[in-house]
Design a protein around this motif. Sequence first.
Motif, mmCIF file in Angstrom:
data_model
loop_
_atom_site.group_PDB
_atom_site.id
_atom_site.type_symbol
_atom_site.label_atom_id
_atom_site.label_comp_id
_atom_site.label_asym_id
_atom_site.label_seq_id
_atom_site.Cartn_x
_atom_site.Cartn_y
_atom_site.Cartn_z
ATOM 1 N N PRO B 81 0.859 -1.381 0.190
ATOM 2 C CA PRO B 81 0.273 -0.268 0.127
ATOM 3 C C PRO B 81 0.795 0.930 -0.264
ATOM 4 O O PRO B 81 0.503 2.178 -0.608
ATOM 5 C CB PRO B 81 -0.713 -0.230 1.400
ATOM 6 C CG PRO B 81 -0.767 -2.019 2.000
ATOM 7 C CD PRO B 81 0.573 -2.136 1.232
ATOM 8 N N TYR B 84 2.097 2.280 -3.695
ATOM 9 C CA TYR B 84 0.255 2.078 -4.398
ATOM 10 C C TYR B 84 0.541 2.399 -5.247
ATOM 11 O O TYR B 84 0.497 1.820 -5.968
ATOM 12 C CB TYR B 84 -0.773 2.807 -3.637
ATOM 13 C CG TYR B 84 -2.147 2.369 -3.994
ATOM 14 C CD1 TYR B 84 -2.780 2.783 -5.102
ATOM 15 C CD2 TYR B 84 -2.760 0.952 -3.517
ATOM 16 C CE1 TYR B 84 -3.751 3.118 -5.138
ATOM 17 C CE2 TYR B 84 -4.083 0.992 -3.953
ATOM 18 C CZ TYR B 84 -4.456 1.812 -4.936
ATOM 19 O OH TYR B 84 -6.286 1.323 -5.132
ATOM 20 N N PHE B 85 1.369 4.391 -5.914
ATOM 21 C CA PHE B 85 0.792 4.379 -7.201
ATOM 22 C C PHE B 85 2.107 3.730 -8.060
ATOM 23 O O PHE B 85 1.489 3.331 -9.850
ATOM 24 C CB PHE B 85 1.056 6.018 -6.604
ATOM 25 C CG PHE B 85 -0.112 6.301 -7.006
ATOM 26 C CD1 PHE B 85 -0.295 6.967 -5.595
ATOM 27 C CD2 PHE B 85 -1.715 5.695 -7.804
ATOM 28 C CE1 PHE B 85 -2.134 7.572 -5.466
ATOM 29 C CE2 PHE B 85 -3.184 6.157 -6.668
ATOM 30 C CZ PHE B 85 -3.057 7.001 -6.245
ATOM 31 N N GLY B 149 1.392 5.723 6.881
ATOM 32 C CA GLY B 149 1.338 6.962 5.705
ATOM 33 C C GLY B 149 0.716 7.452 4.704
ATOM 34 O O GLY B 149 0.051 7.197 4.438
ATOM 35 N N THR B 151 -0.405 7.618 0.940
ATOM 36 C CA THR B 151 -0.189 7.173 -0.170
ATOM 37 C C THR B 151 0.922 7.549 -1.230
ATOM 38 O O THR B 151 1.552 6.940 -2.655
ATOM 39 C CB THR B 151 -1.445 6.611 -1.311
ATOM 40 O OG1 THR B 151 -2.580 6.302 -0.255
ATOM 41 C CG2 THR B 151 -1.768 6.119 -2.172
ATOM 42 N N PHE B 152 1.372 8.401 -1.248
ATOM 43 C CA PHE B 152 2.381 9.751 -1.705
ATOM 44 C C PHE B 152 3.353 10.555 -1.366
ATOM 45 O O PHE B 152 4.118 10.926 -2.341
ATOM 46 C CB PHE B 152 1.097 11.093 -2.164
ATOM 47 C CG PHE B 152 -0.431 11.147 -3.186
ATOM 48 C CD1 PHE B 152 -1.182 11.254 -2.836
ATOM 49 C CD2 PHE B 152 0.226 10.491 -5.218
ATOM 50 C CE1 PHE B 152 -2.362 10.486 -3.449
ATOM 51 C CE2 PHE B 152 -0.781 10.750 -5.419
ATOM 52 C CZ PHE B 152 -2.432 11.062 -4.851
#
Lengths: 461, 335
Positions: B81, B84-85, B149, B151-152
């Motif tokens: 996670p 994620y991106f 934290g 996701t970015f």
Amino acid sequence: MHLDALILSRLQFAWVIGFHILLPAFTVGLASYIALLEGIYFVTKCEIYFRISAFWTKIFAISFGMGVVSGIVMPFQFGTNWSRYADITANVLSPLFAYEGLTAFFLEASFLGVLLFGRKLVPRWAHFFSALMVASGTLLSSFWILVANSWMQTPTGYKLIDGRFFPADWLSIIFNPSFPYRFAHNVIGFYITTAFVVIGVAAYLIRRNKFVGEGRVMFSMTFWLLTILVPLQIFLGDLHGLNTLKYQPAKLAAIEAHWLPEKRAPLTLFAIPDEKNEVNHAVIDVPLLGSIILTHDSNGLVPGLKQWPADQRAPVAIPFFAFRIMVGLGLIMLTLVLVGLLLRMRHRLFETIWFLRTCQFVATIGFLTVLAGWTTTEVGRQPWTVYGLLRTADSVAPSLTGLDVILSLASYMVVYLLIFPVGIILMGRIVRNGIVQAEEKAPIEGGQPSAPVVTTPEYNS
Amino acid sequence: MTLDLVPLWALLLGAAVFFYVLLDGFDLGVGMLYAFALDRATRNLIMNSIAPVWDGNETWLVFGGLGLLAAFPLAFAIIMPAVYFPILIMLLALIFRGVAFEFLFRDAQHITFWDRAFSYGSLVATFAQGIVLGAFIQGFAVEARHFAGNTFDCFTPFSIFTGVALVFGYGLLGAGWLILKTEGVVQAAARSQGRWCFVAVIIAIGIVSLWTPLMDTDIAHRWFSWPNIAYLSPIPVATALIAFFEWHALTNPRSEMGAFIGAIGLFLISYFGIAISLFPMIIPHQLTLWQTAASPDTQIFLLVGTMFLLPIILFYSGWSYWVFRGKVRADIGYH
């Protein structure tokens, strides 16, 4: 409905797995079919089997590639969106996934190269062996993934410590109660799906009056297979249902939209479930048939949703209708098989145009059936990820926001809506071009190609 | 007696990830270099150099992911996670790269699109993996048993830099593969592209080697304190030697395997460097390998099968490569 990370993640998973399952539904059967054709060719040296195999191998290459790229998405989904599920179930499930990779993925991927490109480079037996290994890989893959899914449906052989699962008995984990039925029913379902595509393509070729020889061979072989498999599948489905009654009664109640436990229960053919008021509207029932079919005993007890608190019930409408769609399609398949058998006994199988046209029309029936069946079993398992033990709501990755998942879901949707139709169109083109006569013939002298490097990508004619 | 299987699993997983980096590294590298070939015949040749092996190569990615889940599931549950991106972008790019093999040859009307899908897909997937690498080295925020934290968070200057570095790294591997598999003009072009990638890679190794300890005092201490600095000094020395070897291979027109071997060497030594920096942490600053490991029953159950299956896999994978040995043939592959 609040668009939060949970519901969006569920939609995302449904999307990616819904598309992905269509590929194995086709490639498992096709890999076995190609292996069979290669085997017959290897033994008999009859060119017709080589041509049919080469034809389907081209189609297989596209579908397998799509299966691989959509399949790689799946294990990462467990991590990115379902990290709680991953952490909680890993001790039990992760070796099952890893064994799928070790026994199946490497096998099919490595031998695929030789199958697709190595005919001129290896002895005949080695090429046939490669086809066999690819087919074996697809079946091993089905084995392990269904072991994992079945454990989620009917968990056994575990210990629950601090809210996490630990293995207690691996044989019990692997051969859990629903596994044998799910495995058999699913693999046969895959074979049936491929068979209807082959039949549809064969019917098309026969009607076009080109490649009729190949068309007839394909049609006949495959129709025999369907004649055995479709009734078998219905029988297996029934057994699977009995197993579900025993181990997942809440799921069965949802599938049947059955609210109160009842003996001598009717079979509900149609209804509009009203979850808020816990009733059904517009009901079409057949008396007694419910108990008979679901429990094999006219006095049998069919469970009712009210036996469980509202937050432990699956959504009703989706499994209810999905199941009926699946069964309905199965009955259509059975009818076709019986009609075909009759026509074959009268030696009019290839001459009955309306029948060939029907076969063409229903070529994709297996895919719809597979989707309906999987929808039934997966939505029916809700609200659990591990039936009765771990909720889907508790499985989602806690760090994700709705925005994160909207972005990823939208991305998957856009990409899949481009790639999948293109793949289908290209496979359709291969079918329309028919079975090429001159394939892979030019023998090579001393490693030099006898033809110049000609690149003839296929233009849409 | 409970045997501690964590070090063995760390080794196995490390090896699996390294195999992935090597194998998919070269075919992603080839995919990126594909864009620099200007005529159709050369492009076909380049694609056909990896067509029979790319699928098996990419399988190591699945195995790496599943291996992490199986051996260190808590690490999997935290890392995935957190990146994620990059993972999403990588997967989508790999989809385009993967289908391009087949679609390019069957959809001639859109050949430019599939050309770009192939080369940009390779590029984007590589860049995304590099971001994952950089984010991994920097570590993740953890609370209880999950990533805590944003996701970015994984997008930092360091991770962007490692992303770019990996692009050149895979480019170097790809160039090495093409030198091995092609001849004449194509081979010479690969050598030239390899030289550019090499320069970028050496600069990147230098920068990352300094940046990492600068970011993290523990790592700085591990490398630069006495007597560690004496024990670890062979590493930069070996790196320099491999770099000399690689440059020689890339500039010698008679060298066939050297460039590929040298590239592997550079990756291996960089890999060791990271391992030395991070061990025993698998979530830097937060959790060790031991803290994230699967239960012993799980580890043993998987180990038994893995020890039996891995040699078999290596054997038939090796056989598959051997079948397609030698220079790329114009008639083997897509046409």
